[in-house]
Motif scaffolding. Sequence first.
Motif, short mmCIF file in Angstrom:
data_model
loop_
_atom_site.label_atom_id
_atom_site.label_comp_id
_atom_site.label_asym_id
_atom_site.label_seq_id
_atom_site.Cartn_x
_atom_site.Cartn_y
_atom_site.Cartn_z
N ILE A 299 -9.41 41.83 35.11
CA ILE A 299 -10.34 41.78 33.98
C ILE A 299 -9.54 41.40 32.74
N GLY A 300 -9.90 40.28 32.14
CA GLY A 300 -9.28 39.84 30.90
C GLY A 300 -10.02 40.39 29.69
N MET A 301 -9.26 40.81 28.68
CA MET A 301 -9.83 41.45 27.49
C MET A 301 -9.49 40.68 26.23
N SER A 302 -10.39 40.74 25.28
CA SER A 302 -10.14 40.20 23.94
C SER A 302 -11.01 40.96 22.95
N TRP B 78 -14.18 38.53 34.02
CA TRP B 78 -13.69 38.71 35.38
C TRP B 78 -14.40 37.72 36.30
N ARG B 79 -13.91 37.60 37.52
CA ARG B 79 -14.47 36.65 38.48
C ARG B 79 -15.12 37.41 39.63
N VAL C 66 -17.61 35.82 35.02
CA VAL C 66 -18.62 36.51 34.21
C VAL C 66 -18.00 36.88 32.88
N LEU C 67 -18.67 36.52 31.80
CA LEU C 67 -18.26 36.90 30.45
C LEU C 67 -19.25 37.95 29.95
N TYR C 68 -18.71 39.10 29.61
CA TYR C 68 -19.54 40.22 29.13
C TYR C 68 -19.04 40.62 27.75
N ASP D 227 -8.03 49.21 42.15
CA ASP D 227 -9.37 48.65 42.03
C ASP D 227 -9.49 47.67 40.87
N VAL D 228 -8.91 48.00 39.71
CA VAL D 228 -9.08 47.20 38.49
C VAL D 228 -7.73 47.02 37.83
N VAL D 229 -7.44 45.81 37.40
CA VAL D 229 -6.23 45.48 36.65
C VAL D 229 -6.65 44.78 35.37
N PHE D 230 -6.25 45.34 34.23
CA PHE D 230 -6.56 44.75 32.94
C PHE D 230 -5.42 43.84 32.49
N TYR D 231 -5.77 42.86 31.69
CA TYR D 231 -4.76 42.01 31.05
C TYR D 231 -5.38 41.40 29.79
N TRP D 232 -4.50 41.07 28.85
CA TRP D 232 -4.95 40.40 27.63
C TRP D 232 -5.05 38.90 27.91
#
Length: 426
Positions: free
Chosen positions: A41-44, A70-71, A126-128, A165-170
């Motif tokens: 999951i990419g964050m901004s 995320w995809r 998907v962009l949320y 389950d989930v990996v975050f990244y910038w």
Amino acid sequence: MFPNHNWGEWNDSQLQPTIQRLMKGYNRYLRPNFNEGPVEIGMSLDIASIDAISEINMDYTATIFLRQRWRDSRLVFPGNESVSVDGRLVSLLWIPDTFIPDSKRSFLHDVTVENRLIRIFSNGTVLYALRITATIACNMDLTKYPMDRQVCTLQLESWGYNLQDVVFYWTRGNDSVRGLDTLRLAQYSVESYYTTVSEADSIQSWCYILRCRRNVLFFILETYVPSILLVVLSWVSFWISQSSVPARTCIGVTTVLTMTTLMMGARTSLPNANCFIKAIDVYLGICFTFIFGALLEYACAHFYTMQHQTVEDLHRDLLRELNESNGNGSIPIISSTQPNQSVEIGSTAEEPMEQSANSDTKNHAGSKEKMPGQGCGLSSVKDASRRAASVFIVENPHNIDRHARTVFPTAFLFVNILYWLYYLFL
């Protein structure tokens, strides 16, 4: 296009053909890549505003646009276009359970509708995005207040998923946080900010760290300058005559009370129960000490002036009595046998007086020979007491004001130099 639809509930007949095909067989309770690996999951972030930074509650309130990307392979469709769907369709998709651990209060904006955006790309990305306002805790070090620098963070974590389950990244590193370059705060200036990702106990958290410096100009005009002026005003009494008791007392008491009010007003925006000794408390304490010292200086000067006048009046009375007695040709002497009667002895009685004086001297010398140790000890105690008393005797009380005119400003200037050097450069 959608006849007889209900805006609170959506069914397959109301969806576009693409969305309808994508939702067929989709299970929103299972994350993407289930049993195949963690979803990335990419964050901004876009910082819209930082409304308030509270030293009393030690928190800050910020309005942010949070974007997560995320995809999901289950949402792949042919073509190169993207599909934007209504934010109310979020209940049909799987979304990350992201939360803010340090949040005290937060809410999602819902005017005129809930501020959410969902965009699905053809490759399943998907962009949320959503717009939220949160009050976030910020541990502050107020030791150098108001010359302090604070570090506040915004930390985000997954509520129920771990690293498997989930990996975050910038998405763009430090550039993933935008809006701080143009942000204007009431009391602070943004010095720097950066993003970090940390892992602990199979839980990943990502946050941005904001370093800001407080603008001290407001406090200089609001607190420091009035304090300095009050200290200077207390020095005016050094140039007022010591006989003007009401004027000097009024200046001293007024400056003390005004300084007390200023000290109370400076603490209204700070925590009541705080273990920190702040820089502004130190300076106000210094100013109060100098103002109270000026009041004590006048008390000492007035005391020695009255003492000096009492001694001068006593000498003047003795000289007047001596002159009167010399004019009459006789000296009043109190008899030892009759203390309430005075005997006038003329100039013809000089020889008996000399004889009696010689006899008294002999008797006194004889008594000293009898008790040599006691007389020596008593005389040494008397000499020591006289020397100790002479230290506190001021010959000219007006010199106290003359010295105070130099000592007080010099000492205040020296203390100010040490204060500003320590809190600004150390």
